[in-house]
Scaffold this motif. Structure first.
Motif, PDB file in Angstrom:
ATOM      1  N   ALA A   1      45.954   9.587  44.289  1.00 46.15           N
ATOM      2  CA  ALA A   1      45.548   8.846  45.659  1.00 46.15           C
ATOM      3  C   ALA A   1      43.775   9.884  45.533  1.00 46.15           C
ATOM      4  N   MET A   2      43.141  11.332  45.509  1.00 43.84           N
ATOM      5  CA  MET A   2      42.382  11.845  45.945  1.00 43.84           C
ATOM      6  C   MET A   2      41.152  11.367  44.838  1.00 43.84           C
ATOM      7  N   VAL A   3      41.816  11.492  43.922  1.00 42.00           N
ATOM      8  CA  VAL A   3      40.857  11.146  42.322  1.00 42.00           C
ATOM      9  C   VAL A   3      40.565   9.542  42.682  1.00 42.00           C
ATOM     10  N   ALA A   4      41.577   9.051  42.828  1.00 43.63           N
ATOM     11  CA  ALA A   4      41.701   7.040  41.699  1.00 43.63           C
ATOM     12  C   ALA A   4      40.726   6.983  43.897  1.00 43.63           C
ATOM     13  N   GLY A   5      40.057   7.098  44.552  1.00 39.97           N
ATOM     14  CA  GLY A   5      39.903   6.941  45.546  1.00 39.97           C
ATOM     15  C   GLY A   5      38.230   7.712  44.862  1.00 39.97           C
ATOM     16  N   GLN A   6      38.184   8.827  44.968  1.00 41.08           N
ATOM     17  CA  GLN A   6      37.049   9.120  44.467  1.00 41.08           C
ATOM     18  C   GLN A   6      36.193   8.289  43.418  1.00 41.08           C
ATOM     19  N   GLU A   7      36.283   7.583  42.153  1.00 38.72           N
ATOM     20  CA  GLU A   7      36.518   7.083  41.239  1.00 38.72           C
ATOM     21  C   GLU A   7      36.689   5.348  42.073  1.00 38.72           C
ATOM     22  N   ALA A   8      36.463   4.970  42.950  1.00 42.87           N
ATOM     23  CA  ALA A   8      36.050   3.590  44.086  1.00 42.87           C
ATOM     24  C   ALA A   8      35.309   4.239  44.576  1.00 42.87           C
ATOM     25  N   GLY A   9      34.967   5.269  45.030  1.00 48.47           N
ATOM     26  CA  GLY A   9      33.647   5.676  46.693  1.00 48.47           C
ATOM     27  C   GLY A   9      33.559   6.387  47.369  1.00 48.47           C
ATOM     28  N   ALA A  10      35.384   6.107  47.357  1.00 49.84           N
ATOM     29  CA  ALA A  10      35.498   6.392  48.989  1.00 49.84           C
ATOM     30  C   ALA A  10      34.922   8.499  49.043  1.00 49.84           C
ATOM     31  N   THR A  11      34.163   8.231  50.075  1.00 47.77           N
ATOM     32  CA  THR A  11      33.539   9.548  51.010  1.00 47.77           C
ATOM     33  C   THR A  11      34.151  10.517  51.825  1.00 47.77           C
ATOM     34  N   ARG A  12      35.695   9.739  52.317  1.00 49.81           N
ATOM     35  CA  ARG A  12      36.380  10.535  53.005  1.00 49.81           C
ATOM     36  C   ARG A  12      38.352  10.021  52.879  1.00 49.81           C
ATOM     37  N   PHE A  13      38.667  11.363  53.009  1.00 47.04           N
ATOM     38  CA  PHE A  13      39.874  11.794  52.633  1.00 47.04           C
ATOM     39  C   PHE A  13      40.367  12.323  53.961  1.00 47.04           C
ATOM     40  N   LEU A  14      41.228  10.999  54.802  1.00 50.35           N
ATOM     41  CA  LEU A  14      42.603  11.918  55.875  1.00 50.35           C
ATOM     42  C   LEU A  14      43.860  12.411  55.372  1.00 50.35           C
ATOM     43  N   LEU A  15      44.403  13.588  55.843  1.00 48.23           N
ATOM     44  CA  LEU A  15      45.059  13.837  54.631  1.00 48.23           C
ATOM     45  C   LEU A  15      46.747  13.829  55.937  1.00 48.23           C
ATOM     46  N   LEU A  16      47.917  13.760  56.194  1.00 48.89           N
ATOM     47  CA  LEU A  16      48.856  13.928  57.111  1.00 48.89           C
ATOM     48  C   LEU A  16      49.359  14.867  56.176  1.00 48.89           C
ATOM     49  N   SER A  17      49.240  16.218  57.266  1.00 48.60           N
ATOM     50  CA  SER A  17      50.490  17.357  55.986  1.00 48.60           C
ATOM     51  C   SER A  17      51.410  17.702  57.246  1.00 48.60           C
ATOM     52  N   ALA A  18      51.648  18.978  57.336  1.00 47.66           N
ATOM     53  CA  ALA A  18      52.673  19.257  57.900  1.00 47.66           C
ATOM     54  C   ALA A  18      52.223  21.409  58.876  1.00 47.66           C
ATOM     55  N   ILE A  19      52.285  21.267  60.272  1.00 51.01           N
ATOM     56  CA  ILE A  19      52.016  22.342  60.832  1.00 51.01           C
ATOM     57  C   ILE A  19      52.556  23.866  60.405  1.00 51.01           C
ATOM     58  N   CYS A  20      54.153  23.306  59.718  1.00 52.76           N
ATOM     59  CA  CYS A  20      54.503  24.292  58.998  1.00 52.76           C
ATOM     60  C   CYS A  20      53.860  24.862  57.544  1.00 52.76           C
ATOM     61  N   VAL A  21      53.063  24.261  57.019  1.00 53.63           N
ATOM     62  CA  VAL A  21      52.704  24.945  56.193  1.00 53.63           C
ATOM     63  C   VAL A  21      51.234  25.903  55.984  1.00 53.63           C
ATOM     64  N   GLN A  22      51.085  26.134  57.827  1.00 47.59           N
ATOM     65  CA  GLN A  22      50.793  27.720  58.245  1.00 47.59           C
ATOM     66  C   GLN A  22      51.621  28.641  58.039  1.00 47.59           C
ATOM     67  N   LYS A  23      52.536  29.491  57.491  1.00 46.78           N
ATOM     68  CA  LYS A  23      53.577  30.055  57.442  1.00 46.78           C
ATOM     69  C   LYS A  23      54.609  29.533  55.709  1.00 46.78           C
ATOM     70  N   PRO A  24      54.095  29.630  55.056  1.00 47.23           N
ATOM     71  CA  PRO A  24      54.593  29.204  54.088  1.00 47.23           C
ATOM     72  C   PRO A  24      55.697  29.783  53.840  1.00 47.23           C
ATOM     73  N   MET A  25      57.099  29.672  52.763  1.00 44.43           N
ATOM     74  CA  MET A  25      58.047  29.793  52.216  1.00 44.43           C
ATOM     75  C   MET A  25      58.492  29.034  51.395  1.00 44.43           C
ATOM     76  N   LEU A  26      58.234  27.525  51.947  1.00 43.74           N
ATOM     77  CA  LEU A  26      59.232  26.683  50.547  1.00 43.74           C
ATOM     78  C   LEU A  26      59.035  25.828  50.053  1.00 43.74           C
ATOM     79  N   GLU A  27      59.122  25.197  48.722  1.00 40.73           N
ATOM     80  CA  GLU A  27      58.945  25.062  47.815  1.00 40.73           C
ATOM     81  C   GLU A  27      57.738  23.600  48.170  1.00 40.73           C
TER      82      GLU A  27
END
Length: 333
Positions: free
Chosen positions: A109-135
């Motif tokens: 989605a990021m690469v396709a967006g860049q190809e389409a001229g997009a300059t902003r990317f808003l990502l929904l991530s998760a707070i738990c990645v701050q202490k990663p133990m899972l895949e």
């Protein structure tokens, strides 16, 4: 009032949060194109017609975000976009699915967006990645890193628990069963946020330049609440005395090594071992900001947003059921 570029391409639009993000973008006047699978929703139960109804106000296009050709030809269609919004998340947290969705599809989605001229990317991530133990956490972090290095203006939103993720025992309690918790029920805490408030926060973040190129942890209205307090609240709303069933968290220390060893002999058990690790993580780690200096979770450092409360959510689902809050394969969380 829209003060940024207005043509938005959304992936993960039919997910639990994605639907609300699309509706909020539409409500604020953005021109939204939603990209979805032909059979979407929990278990692929939603038809194309139902998906269009759920995402009314946006242009809905169907294809496979995991396939670059499909994304370009059926989603982007050679058009120009200003913003990409990703609400993608793996269906169950399995090893291969995590890298296929949380990393590869999101990167598509990021690469396709860049190809389409997009300059902003808003990502929904998760707070738990701050202490990663899972895949799935490692997959999300790898994409976050590449997004920050992409040259795009990025906004990474890391919410705490969703209301639905702590509603899995509602029906059981209504039927008279006890609330199941690990240990004393105070091992973890969170500041859960509603889907509506989270969607509003995400679009606010798109419009607020002060939040650009930042990682944004966010919770709902406090205070932080433990598992035991969640159970107590539900019993109180039902007018019943609390009834708890305590489970030893040490059970995971037996299950995980056994499944991990078996997975080396039987690769199909790889995800089973990962699901056990996920179970232990959510039973032992709080969904709050991690204070690295003190080595502990900190409720005061966890920002709050919105007006929807967990008490009112529980009141509603106890009276009217969980329609629209289906956990699907995330029920294990």
């Amino acid at each position: 009032m829209v003060i940024v570029a207005t043509r938005v391409f959304v992936v993960g639009a039919t997910g639990y949060i994605g639907k609300f993000v699309v509706r909020e973008l539409v409500r604020r006047g953005y021109e939204v194109v939603s990209f979805a699978r032909e059979k979407s929703g929990v278990g692929g139960a939603s038809s194309m017609e139902e998906t269009r109804r759920q995402l009314e106000g946006s242009v809905v296009r169907f294809g496979d975000v995991g396939d670059m050709r499909s994304l370009r030809e059926k989603g982007i269609r050679g058009e120009r976009f200003d913003v990409v919004v990703s609400c993608l998340t793996s269906r169950n947290g399995g090893v291969k699915d995590s890298w296929a969705v949380d990393y590869e599809a999101t990167k598509h989605a990021m690469v396709a967006g860049q190809e389409a001229g997009a300059t902003r990317f808003l990502l929904l991530s998760a707070i738990c990645v701050q202490k990663p133990m899972l895949e799935f956490q490692r997959a999300k972090l790898q994409f976050e890193k590449e997004l920050r290095e992409s040259g795009m203006t990025w906004i990474i939103v890391r919410p705490t628990a969703f209301f639905k993720s702590i509603a899995g025992q509602v029906e059981a309690i209504k039927s008279g069963k006890p609330y199941v918790m690990f240990g004393d029920g105070e091992l973890t805490a969170c500041k859960p946020i509603s889907e509506r408030d989270l969607a509003s926060y995400m679009v606010d973040s798109l419009e607020d330049e002060g939040r650009h190129n930042r990682i944004l942890p966010i919770g709902g209205p406090g205070p932080a609440i433990t598992a035991k307090e969640q159970g107590t609240m539900m019993f109180e709303l039902l007018g019943r005395e609390p009834k708890f069933k305590r489970m030893p968290i040490q059970m995971f220390d037996v299950i995980i090594p056994v499944l991990s060893a078996l997975a080396k002999l039987f690769p199909k058990l790889e995800d089973k071992a990962e699901f056990a690790r996920i179970g232990k993580y959510y039973c032992s780690e709080s969904m709050l900001v991690w204070d690295a200096e003190k080595g502990e979770y900190n409720a005061d450092m966890t920002p709050e947003y919105g007006t929807d409360t967990l008490r009112e959510f529980y009141r509603h689902v106890l009276e009217h059921g969980l329609e629209g809050q289906e956990l699907g394969e995330h029920a294990m969380f």
